[in-house]
Write an enzyme that holds these catalytic residues in place. Structure first.
Site, PDB file in Angstrom:
ATOM      1  N   HIS A 261     -12.419   2.345  -1.965  1.00 24.01           N
ATOM      2  CA  HIS A 261     -12.203   3.687  -2.510  1.00 24.01           C
ATOM      3  C   HIS A 261     -11.296   4.441  -1.547  1.00 24.01           C
ATOM      4  O   HIS A 261     -11.392   4.287  -0.340  1.00 24.01           O
ATOM      5  CB  HIS A 261     -13.542   4.437  -2.650  1.00 24.01           C
ATOM      6  CG  HIS A 261     -13.470   5.582  -3.599  1.00 24.01           C
ATOM      7  ND1 HIS A 261     -12.980   6.805  -3.235  1.00 24.01           N
ATOM      8  CD2 HIS A 261     -13.799   5.664  -4.909  1.00 24.01           C
ATOM      9  CE1 HIS A 261     -13.041   7.624  -4.279  1.00 24.01           C
ATOM     10  NE2 HIS A 261     -13.523   6.961  -5.312  1.00 24.01           N
ATOM     11  N   ASP A 315     -17.517   1.904 -10.176  1.00 23.27           N
ATOM     12  CA  ASP A 315     -17.238   0.939 -11.252  1.00 23.27           C
ATOM     13  C   ASP A 315     -18.012  -0.354 -11.105  1.00 23.27           C
ATOM     14  O   ASP A 315     -17.975  -1.201 -12.003  1.00 23.27           O
ATOM     15  CB  ASP A 315     -15.736   0.644 -11.290  1.00 23.27           C
ATOM     16  CG  ASP A 315     -14.979   1.827 -11.860  1.00 23.27           C
ATOM     17  OD1 ASP A 315     -14.097   2.373 -11.182  1.00 23.27           O
ATOM     18  OD2 ASP A 315     -15.327   2.253 -12.982  1.00 23.27           O
TER      19      ASP A 315
HETATM   20  C1  SDX Z   1     -12.273   4.910  -9.388  1.00 20.12           C
HETATM   21  O1  SDX Z   1     -10.186   8.468  -6.692  1.00 20.12           O
HETATM   22  C2  SDX Z   1     -11.293   8.460  -7.308  1.00 20.12           C
HETATM   23  O2  SDX Z   1     -12.162   9.310  -7.057  1.00 20.12           O
HETATM   24  C3  SDX Z   1     -11.463   7.398  -8.381  1.00 20.12           C
HETATM   25  C4  SDX Z   1     -12.859   7.304  -8.963  1.00 20.12           C
HETATM   26  C5  SDX Z   1     -13.197   8.508  -9.812  1.00 20.12           C
HETATM   27  O3  SDX Z   1     -14.386   8.824  -9.982  1.00 20.12           O
HETATM   28  O4  SDX Z   1     -12.249   9.093 -10.423  1.00 20.12           O
HETATM   29  O5  SDX Z   1     -13.831   7.187  -7.927  1.00 20.12           O
HETATM   30  C6  SDX Z   1     -12.984   6.100  -9.911  1.00 20.12           C
HETATM   31  O6  SDX Z   1     -11.116   4.716  -9.689  1.00 20.12           O
HETATM   32  C7  SDX Z   1     -12.984   4.010  -8.429  1.00 20.12           C
HETATM   33  C8  SDX Z   1     -12.059   2.874  -7.862  1.00 20.12           C
HETATM   34  C9  SDX Z   1     -11.995   1.756  -8.925  1.00 20.12           C
HETATM   35  N1  SDX Z   1     -10.987   0.783  -8.566  1.00 20.12           N
HETATM   36  C10 SDX Z   1     -11.321  -0.441  -8.115  1.00 20.12           C
HETATM   37  O7  SDX Z   1     -12.479  -0.823  -7.940  1.00 20.12           O
HETATM   38  C11 SDX Z   1     -10.127  -1.371  -7.878  1.00 20.12           C
HETATM   39  C12 SDX Z   1     -10.300  -2.080  -6.545  1.00 20.12           C
HETATM   40  N2  SDX Z   1     -10.170  -1.116  -5.469  1.00 20.12           N
HETATM   41  C13 SDX Z   1      -8.886  -1.047  -4.798  1.00 20.12           C
HETATM   42  O8  SDX Z   1      -7.788  -1.198  -5.678  1.00 20.12           O
HETATM   43  C14 SDX Z   1      -8.782   0.110  -3.831  1.00 20.12           C
HETATM   44  O9  SDX Z   1      -9.937   0.127  -3.085  1.00 20.12           O
HETATM   45  C15 SDX Z   1      -8.536   1.514  -4.349  1.00 20.12           C
HETATM   46  C16 SDX Z   1      -7.347   1.585  -5.244  1.00 20.12           C
HETATM   47  C17 SDX Z   1      -9.722   2.013  -5.054  1.00 20.12           C
HETATM   48  C18 SDX Z   1      -8.278   2.397  -3.125  1.00 20.12           C
HETATM   49  O10 SDX Z   1      -7.182   1.850  -2.511  1.00 20.12           O
HETATM   50  P1  SDX Z   1      -6.472   2.546  -1.256  1.00 20.12           P
HETATM   51  O11 SDX Z   1      -7.219   3.731  -0.781  1.00 20.12           O
HETATM   52  O12 SDX Z   1      -5.039   2.727  -1.596  1.00 20.12           O
HETATM   53  O13 SDX Z   1      -6.690   1.436  -0.163  1.00 20.12           O
HETATM   54  P2  SDX Z   1      -5.611   0.384   0.205  1.00 20.12           P
HETATM   55  O14 SDX Z   1      -5.099  -0.309  -1.024  1.00 20.12           O
HETATM   56  O15 SDX Z   1      -4.636   1.069   1.095  1.00 20.12           O
HETATM   57  O16 SDX Z   1      -6.461  -0.688   1.016  1.00 20.12           O
HETATM   58  C19 SDX Z   1      -6.832  -0.446   2.380  1.00 20.12           C
HETATM   59  C20 SDX Z   1      -7.273  -1.808   2.915  1.00 20.12           C
HETATM   60  C21 SDX Z   1      -6.267  -2.915   2.587  1.00 20.12           C
HETATM   61  O17 SDX Z   1      -6.430  -3.929   3.568  1.00 20.12           O
HETATM   62  P3  SDX Z   1      -5.321  -4.035   4.759  1.00 20.12           P
HETATM   63  O18 SDX Z   1      -3.972  -4.290   4.080  1.00 20.12           O
HETATM   64  O19 SDX Z   1      -5.359  -2.692   5.466  1.00 20.12           O
HETATM   65  O20 SDX Z   1      -5.802  -5.200   5.596  1.00 20.12           O
HETATM   66  O21 SDX Z   1      -8.483  -2.195   2.245  1.00 20.12           O
HETATM   67  C22 SDX Z   1      -8.237  -3.375   1.478  1.00 20.12           C
HETATM   68  C23 SDX Z   1      -6.747  -3.469   1.266  1.00 20.12           C
HETATM   69  O22 SDX Z   1      -6.361  -4.813   1.044  1.00 20.12           O
HETATM   70  N3  SDX Z   1      -8.918  -3.174   0.178  1.00 20.12           N
HETATM   71  C24 SDX Z   1      -9.570  -4.129  -0.475  1.00 20.12           C
HETATM   72  C25 SDX Z   1     -10.091  -3.513  -1.620  1.00 20.12           C
HETATM   73  N4  SDX Z   1      -9.732  -2.224  -1.637  1.00 20.12           N
HETATM   74  C26 SDX Z   1      -9.013  -2.012  -0.512  1.00 20.12           C
HETATM   75  N5  SDX Z   1      -9.750  -5.447  -0.192  1.00 20.12           N
HETATM   76  C27 SDX Z   1     -10.465  -6.160  -1.091  1.00 20.12           C
HETATM   77  N6  SDX Z   1     -11.009  -5.626  -2.225  1.00 20.12           N
HETATM   78  C28 SDX Z   1     -10.832  -4.323  -2.511  1.00 20.12           C
HETATM   79  N7  SDX Z   1     -11.348  -3.816  -3.632  1.00 20.12           N
END
Ligand code: SDX
Length: 378
Positions: A261, A315
């Site tokens: 998140h 989710d």
């Molecule tokens: C919702 O914003 C909100 O409030 C949204 C929400 C709402 O109520 O409206 O809460 C609802 O959208 C919840 C989120 C649902 N989405 C997912 O579950 C999809 C999977 N999650 C990721 O896509 C991600 O965590 C996000 C998009 C939710 C957040 O991404 P960020 O903040 O842009 O984080 P990032 O992509 O910069 O990742 C930071 C690090 C990375 O690793 P490094 O490159 O630094 O080594 O964390 C890792 C990412 O690879 N990472 C994950 C991960 N999410 C982040 N690694 C594995 N699995 C994941 N799910």
């Protein structure tokens, strides 16, 4: 005017001042108008919570009764919209059907009377009332059936499940569903809410604002994740396969849906409540094997990625609850939208109260004074 340093995805950049909700990502706190989500989930209802979010305070009994009956009265959808939806392809995604039908609502109601409080209240009531009807209608139509008329004897959550399944749900199922709507109603300036605000800031009609937000919520990185979680649990197939699956994802740097998140760096408080709701349902209706896989998946990811602040988000468990309620997987995100209409409407009203059109700047990294090369010479 000072130009802030560029942050991809506006990460950590305030885009508004707001009094609607508050998130503390480090402590896992979520408040709607200052009230903890755990209190609202336990003691409130979705419509009362929507009133709180939109008008800023809990309603009196008289105000709530009036609001509930207004929403009940406006549940029906014009036959022209139903006829339009009958032309949608059965294979179309329900979020696309919802986005199209939400925008179509704007064809029937006067546009842009945004300085008229009656118009604002009517739009709030109509959108809260009609979005569930349209989601349920598309479900029945894509299966070749006529939609079911809303049943005004049923409360908001019960009526939606009735319109969707053509039978009145068990009271526990209706209560669990109502809590799910409360949990999904609002979450500060997430992508779809920001999209609603940007659209609202141009002073277009609220139906177009909702269509923008629905289109944004549909993405798998946002509201679309709940649908993907079920696919992942089915792909894993057994508790024994969880660890190899996670290790493979990490090797491929693949993101695991339902985790991580932008704000929460601990378990999303909504996930904790949804997990409890799932356990309540399974106790009554029988355990779901995918729940055991989900619990193991959460444990392994916490072990492997907890140090990076990656934990279960809203989710992750919602899909398991919705499955138990008989909601088809590709309707999970439309159900998320039904709830989030409350938050989008609250931010729409707040944006209008002190509006300034969103127009950020950029850091230009392209060419200057480039020559126009004739096509023969390219
Ligand atoms: C919702 O914003 C909100 O409030 C949204 C929400 C709402 O109520 O409206 O809460 C609802 O959208 C919840 C989120 C649902 N989405 C997912 O579950 C999809 C999977 N999650 C990721 O896509 C991600 O965590 C996000 C998009 C939710 C957040 O991404 P960020 O903040 O842009 O984080 P990032 O992509 O910069 O990742 C930071 C690090 C990375 O690793 P490094 O490159 O630094 O080594 O964390 C890792 C990412 O690879 N990472 C994950 C991960 N999410 C982040 N690694 C594995 N699995 C994941 N799910």
């Amino acid at each position: 005017m000072t130009v802030c340093e560029y942050q991809p995805g506006l990460d950590g950049i305030p885009a508004a001042e707001s009094q609607i909700s508050y998130v503390d990502g480090k402590q896992g706190i979520l408040e709607y108008r200052g009230i903890r989500i755990e209190e609202l989930a336990e003691k409130s209802t979705f419509l009362e919570t929507a009133y709180l979010l939109i008008w800023g305070q809990l309603p009196t009994q008289e105000e709530l009764t009036a609001f509930e009956s207004e929403v009940r009265y406006h549940r029906r959808v014009k036959y022209r919209i139903r006829d339009m939806m009958k032309c949608f392809p059965e294979s179309g995604h329900p979020m696309d059907a919802l986005q199209a039908s939400a925008a179509a609502l704007g064809l029937f109601y006067s546009r842009r009377a945004l300085d008229n409080p009656d118009y604002i209240r009517e739009a709030v009531v109509r959108l809260l009332a009609k979005i569930p009807t349209m989601v349920a209608a598309f479900q029945l139509m894509r299966n070749g059936n006529d939609p079911v008329r809303p049943n005004d004897d049923l409360d908001y959550a019960t009526n939606f499940l009735y319109m969707l399944t053509e039978q009145e749900p068990d009271p526990l199922a209706a209560k669990v569903f109502d809590v799910c709507l409360t949990l999904h109603a609002e979450h500060t300036i997430n992508a779809s809410t920001f999209s609603a605000m940007v659209t609202a800031s141009t002073l277009t009609d609220p139906y177009g604002v909702m269509a923008s937000a629905v289109g944004t919520l549909a993405g798998p990185l946002h509201g679309g994740a709940n649908e993907e979680v079920i696919a992942i649990l089915e792909e894993i197939g057994s508790v024994e396969n969880v660890r190899p699956y996670v290790e493979d994802c990490i090797r491929r740097k693949a993101k695991i849906m339902g985790f991580g998140h932008r704000v929460y760096k601990v378990k999303d408080p909504r996930a904790t409540i949804l997990q409890d709701l799932a356990e309540q349902l399974f106790e009554k209706t029988g355990r779901d094997k995918y729940y055991d896989i989900a619990v193991e998946l959460e444990r392994v990811i916490e072990e492997k990625l907890g140090h990076k602040g990656i934990y279960a988000n809203v989710d992750f468990y919602s899909g398991l609850v919705y499955r138990k309620l008989g909601i088809p997987t590709d309707l999970f995100t439309p159900v998320f939208a039904i709830a989030r209409v409350a938050g989008w409407l609250a931010h729409w009203k707040e944006q209008l109260a002190e509006n300034r059109i969103f127009r950020p700047t950029q850091i230009y990294t392209g060419a200057h004074n480039a020559p126009y090369i004739p096509i023969q010479k390219r």
